[in-house]
Design a protein around this motif. Structure first.
Motif, PDB file in Angstrom:
ATOM      1  N   VAL A 240      24.718  20.215   0.510  1.00  0.00           N
ATOM      2  CA  VAL A 240      24.049  19.870  -0.750  1.00  0.00           C
ATOM      3  C   VAL A 240      23.520  21.130  -1.427  1.00  0.00           C
ATOM      4  N   GLN A 241      23.020  22.090  -0.621  1.00  0.00           N
ATOM      5  CA  GLN A 241      22.542  23.344  -1.193  1.00  0.00           C
ATOM      6  C   GLN A 241      23.671  24.105  -1.894  1.00  0.00           C
ATOM      7  N   MET A 242      24.870  24.060  -1.332  1.00  0.00           N
ATOM      8  CA  MET A 242      26.018  24.710  -1.968  1.00  0.00           C
ATOM      9  C   MET A 242      26.281  24.104  -3.347  1.00  0.00           C
ATOM     10  N   ALA A 243      26.156  22.778  -3.448  1.00  0.00           N
ATOM     11  CA  ALA A 243      26.356  22.105  -4.729  1.00  0.00           C
ATOM     12  C   ALA A 243      25.267  22.508  -5.724  1.00  0.00           C
ATOM     13  N   LEU A 244      24.046  22.643  -5.239  1.00  0.00           N
ATOM     14  CA  LEU A 244      22.943  23.063  -6.106  1.00  0.00           C
ATOM     15  C   LEU A 244      23.121  24.504  -6.578  1.00  0.00           C
ATOM     16  N   LEU A 245      23.627  25.362  -5.693  1.00  0.00           N
ATOM     17  CA  LEU A 245      23.942  26.738  -6.083  1.00  0.00           C
ATOM     18  C   LEU A 245      24.959  26.755  -7.215  1.00  0.00           C
ATOM     19  N   SER A 246      25.986  25.929  -7.065  1.00  0.00           N
ATOM     20  CA  SER A 246      27.024  25.865  -8.086  1.00  0.00           C
ATOM     21  C   SER A 246      26.459  25.340  -9.397  1.00  0.00           C
ATOM     22  N   ALA A 247      25.608  24.321  -9.313  1.00  0.00           N
ATOM     23  CA  ALA A 247      25.007  23.752 -10.519  1.00  0.00           C
ATOM     24  C   ALA A 247      24.147  24.783 -11.253  1.00  0.00           C
ATOM     25  N   ASP A 248      23.533  25.691 -10.473  1.00  0.00           N
ATOM     26  CA  ASP A 248      22.701  26.752 -11.055  1.00  0.00           C
ATOM     27  C   ASP A 248      23.514  27.978 -11.440  1.00  0.00           C
ATOM     28  N   ARG A 249      24.841  27.911 -11.196  1.00  0.00           N
ATOM     29  CA  ARG A 249      25.754  29.031 -11.478  1.00  0.00           C
ATOM     30  C   ARG A 249      25.355  30.276 -10.705  1.00  0.00           C
ATOM     31  N   LYS A 250      24.954  30.071  -9.448  1.00  0.00           N
ATOM     32  CA  LYS A 250      24.584  31.185  -8.584  1.00  0.00           C
ATOM     33  C   LYS A 250      25.522  31.221  -7.385  1.00  0.00           C
ATOM     34  N   LEU A 251      25.915  32.424  -6.990  1.00  0.00           N
ATOM     35  CA  LEU A 251      26.732  32.601  -5.794  1.00  0.00           C
ATOM     36  C   LEU A 251      25.883  33.113  -4.643  1.00  0.00           C
ATOM     37  N   PHE A 252      25.003  34.060  -4.920  1.00  0.00           N
ATOM     38  CA  PHE A 252      24.137  34.577  -3.864  1.00  0.00           C
ATOM     39  C   PHE A 252      23.022  35.401  -4.514  1.00  0.00           C
ATOM     40  N   SER A 253      22.044  35.750  -3.734  1.00  0.00           N
ATOM     41  CA  SER A 253      20.973  36.634  -4.175  1.00  0.00           C
ATOM     42  C   SER A 253      20.724  37.669  -3.099  1.00  0.00           C
ATOM     43  N   MET A 254      20.538  38.936  -3.471  1.00  0.00           N
ATOM     44  CA  MET A 254      20.277  39.984  -2.483  1.00  0.00           C
ATOM     45  C   MET A 254      18.919  39.780  -1.818  1.00  0.00           C
ATOM     46  N   TRP A 255      18.023  39.084  -2.539  1.00  0.00           N
ATOM     47  CA  TRP A 255      16.650  39.007  -2.057  1.00  0.00           C
ATOM     48  C   TRP A 255      16.335  37.695  -1.346  1.00  0.00           C
ATOM     49  N   ARG A 256      17.241  36.751  -1.435  1.00  0.00           N
ATOM     50  CA  ARG A 256      16.948  35.458  -0.834  1.00  0.00           C
ATOM     51  C   ARG A 256      18.204  34.865  -0.235  1.00  0.00           C
ATOM     52  N   PRO A 257      18.188  34.483   1.043  1.00  0.00           N
ATOM     53  CA  PRO A 257      19.386  33.901   1.651  1.00  0.00           C
ATOM     54  C   PRO A 257      19.761  32.578   1.002  1.00  0.00           C
TER      55      PRO A 257
END
Length: 259
Positions: free
Chosen positions: A99-116
């Motif tokens: 579900v978190q992967m889907a939320l990442l996609s909805a937010d148009r985010k792939l990753f963050s250097m500062w937060r896993p």
């Protein structure tokens, strides 16, 4: 005003008209079942609404915006969710990570250097899982879940982009009767709570008649009937197309139960 308006939609493959000039609409807070025998054009229609196929003619307007010509990802970002006949989850990830992967996609985010990524919107993911009755299994890998539970996770994933419209392709395929009813009752509850619309294809007539607000029936690419379940049940043309003998759906259901 309709949330989804389909007008004179058509699609051909070679010389075969898979969908031939169909029109229908769908309102917020409504479950609309798209049914028909094999080869009726259900999947083609469904995939045109979702953007996997491009219509040859006609219009598909969602919330006033034309969908024909848009890609599935673009349609998803407009607020159209989808579940599939065969549930699609990442089996190597946990329930909550899916579900978190889907939320990442909805937010148009792939990753963050500062937060896993594993920390991204975990609480929001857990809230979605709670809505579908899967919060207690959040940290289990999807690979060990029963099939009915995987379908619940898929529903939570589909809700990650806060859809106004949810497309469900054979949502109860492969499920036992009790699981089918539980999943559709849950879907109906979400539709009411979120004032969302659902367009679904389904072969299980007991599910269709129990949960659909309206039904549209296709045969050989054409729309042959539409209306409330009680009006469709004994519609002469629908009976002819499905059974060829005038038997009612209730009689057919009884025959299946005896078999």
């Amino acid at each position: 005003m309709s949330l989804l308006t389909v007008t004179n939609l058509g699609k051909s493959f070679g010389g075969v008209k898979a969908v031939d000039g169909i029109s229908f609409d769908l309102h917020a807070g409504e479950l609309l079942a798209l049914i028909g025998p094999n080869g009726a054009g259900k999947s083609t229609t469904f995939n045109m609404v979702n953007g996997q196929l491009t219509a040859d003619v006609g219009s598909i307007k969602f919330d006033g915006k034309e969908l024909v010509g848009l890609k599935p990802r673009e349609i998803w970002r407009l607020g159209v969710g989808r579940t599939f006949q065969i549930a699609e989850t990442f089996s190597s990830l946990t329930v909550v990570e899916n579900v978190q992967m889907a939320l990442l996609s909805a937010d148009r985010k792939l990753f963050s250097m500062w937060r896993p990524a594993s920390a991204h919107k975990r609480e929001e993911a857990l809230a979605l899982l709670d809505q579908v009755g899967m919060a207690a299994q959040a940290d289990r890998p999807c690979s060990v879940l029963a099939y009915g539970d995987v379908k619940r996770v898929e529903l939570a994933i589909a809700m990650a982009n806060k859809p106004k419209l949810l497309l469900m392709d054979e949502p109860t395929a492969g499920m036992a009767p009790k699981e089918r009813n539980e999943l559709m009752a849950l879907t109906k509850k979400l539709v009411t709570e979120r004032n969302m619309a659902v367009l679904f294809t389904e072969h299980s007539m007991d599910v269709v008649f129990a949960y659909a607000d309206r039904m549209i029936v296709l045969a050989r690419g054409r729309l042959i009937a539409g209306g409330a379940p009680k009006d469709i049940r004994d519609h002469p043309k629908v009976q002819e197309v499905y059974f060829g003998t005038g038997k009612t759906f209730e009689k057919e259901k009884t025959s299946r139960e005896i078999a």
